[in-house]
Design an enzyme around this catalytic site. Structure first.
Site, PDB file in Angstrom:
ATOM      1  N   GLY A   1       8.988 -20.206  17.758  1.00 21.68           N
ATOM      2  CA  GLY A   1       8.982 -20.042  16.778  1.00 21.68           C
ATOM      3  C   GLY A   1      10.490 -21.686  16.390  1.00 21.68           C
TER       4      GLY A   1
ATOM      5  N   THR B   1      13.132 -29.977  19.314  1.00 23.02           N
ATOM      6  CA  THR B   1      14.764 -29.598  19.855  1.00 23.02           C
ATOM      7  C   THR B   1      14.576 -29.988  21.525  1.00 23.02           C
ATOM      8  OG1 THR B   1      16.546 -28.581  19.767  1.00 23.02           O
ATOM      9  CG2 THR B   1      14.868 -27.767  21.183  1.00 23.02           C
TER      10      THR B   1
ATOM     11  N   CYS C   1      15.171 -29.958  14.268  1.00 21.76           N
ATOM     12  CA  CYS C   1      14.766 -28.140  13.781  1.00 21.76           C
ATOM     13  C   CYS C   1      13.954 -28.823  11.717  1.00 21.76           C
ATOM     14  CB  CYS C   1      15.459 -27.383  13.743  1.00 21.76           C
ATOM     15  SG  CYS C   1      16.793 -27.428  14.946  1.00 21.76           S
TER      16      CYS C   1
END
EC number: 2.3.1.181
Length: 243
Positions: free
Chosen positions: A95, A99, A197
């Site tokens: 999920g 990053t 993110c």
């Protein structure tokens, strides 16, 4: 629920290892656990095999990873720029969005059968955050949770809120994959090539930046030891180092 709960977790420090083989290794460990669980389904409870748990720590060479719900537009560097900065780009099945992993960052991958602990993904994520919050507290930093955003943050609710540890996990049949990335001596310039993110208005930071000094190799090892200790406490587990 697992009738033979096993809270022993086999720990392994992989050192510096490329992202893809580390992911492949996680997938193999996960598959072995799931295979055991599938076999157990066809057996009476007293004949069930216990499922193992694993906890890996690793440092990756420069790589950007994009979660399955992520947006490629959050990767700001093209192929030529990636070559120039000696980084790779990988799409992954966890999920979360995009990053960065790189040298000086401690990455943790717990591959746990949560039926050995508790069947609650939300609690699992909060526990992972708690491990890091306790770890950085030993360096005088007050880690916090940011509502609706996973990971560990500093100065939540303030204009200069910043993330020191990113998290992204996947679970299948209650077996976890992926984990956390704690910025220690991380070269923060690499975050300039992404929207971390997918969050535009928040900054990222590292222990180095917050403490205003490089952490020595000995201190890096000490941080790993603190992570192991707090992981053991938070998950009420027994950590054994792989022979």
């Amino acid at each position: 629920m697992n009738t033979h709960q096993n809270k022993v977790v086999e720990f392994e420090d992989l050192g510096i290892k490329e992202y893809q083989p580390s992911w492949d290794y996680q997938e193999k460990l996960m598959k072995d656990i799931i295979d055991t669980k599938i076999k157990n389904r066809d057996l009476p409870a007293e004949e069930h095999s216990t499922t193992p748990n694993h906890f890996l720590l690793v440092e990756h060479p420069h790589v950007y990873t994009l979660g399955k719900s992520g947006h490629e537009e959050n990767m700001l560097a093209g192929i030529d720029k990636l070559k120039e900065i000696d980084a790779t780009f990988v799409k992954v099945n966890r999920g979360g969005d995009i990053t960065y992993h790189g040298y000086g960052q401690i990455v943790g991958y717990p591959i746990l059968d949560l039926e050995n602990f508790f069947t609650d993904i939300h609690k699992y994520m909060r526990n992972l955050e708690e491990v890091i919050i306790r770890t950085i507290a030993e360096y005088g930093l007050k880690g916090e949770r940011s509502p609706g955003e996973t990971g560990v943050w500093l100065d939540v609710g303030k204009p200069y809120a910043r993330k020191i540890c990113a998290m992204g996990v996947k679970a299948s049949r209650w077996v976890t994959l992926h984990g956390f990335a704690l910025n220690v001596n991380t070269d923060m310039r690499y975050f300039e090539y992404i929207i971390p993110c997918g969050i535009k208005d928040k900054q990222v930071t590292s222990l180095k930046r917050e403490l205003e000094r490089d952490l020595t190799p000995e201190e890096m090892e000490d941080i790993k030891a603190k992570i192991r200790k707090h992981f053991t406490d938070v998950f009420e587990a027994e950590l054994v180092t792989k022979a």
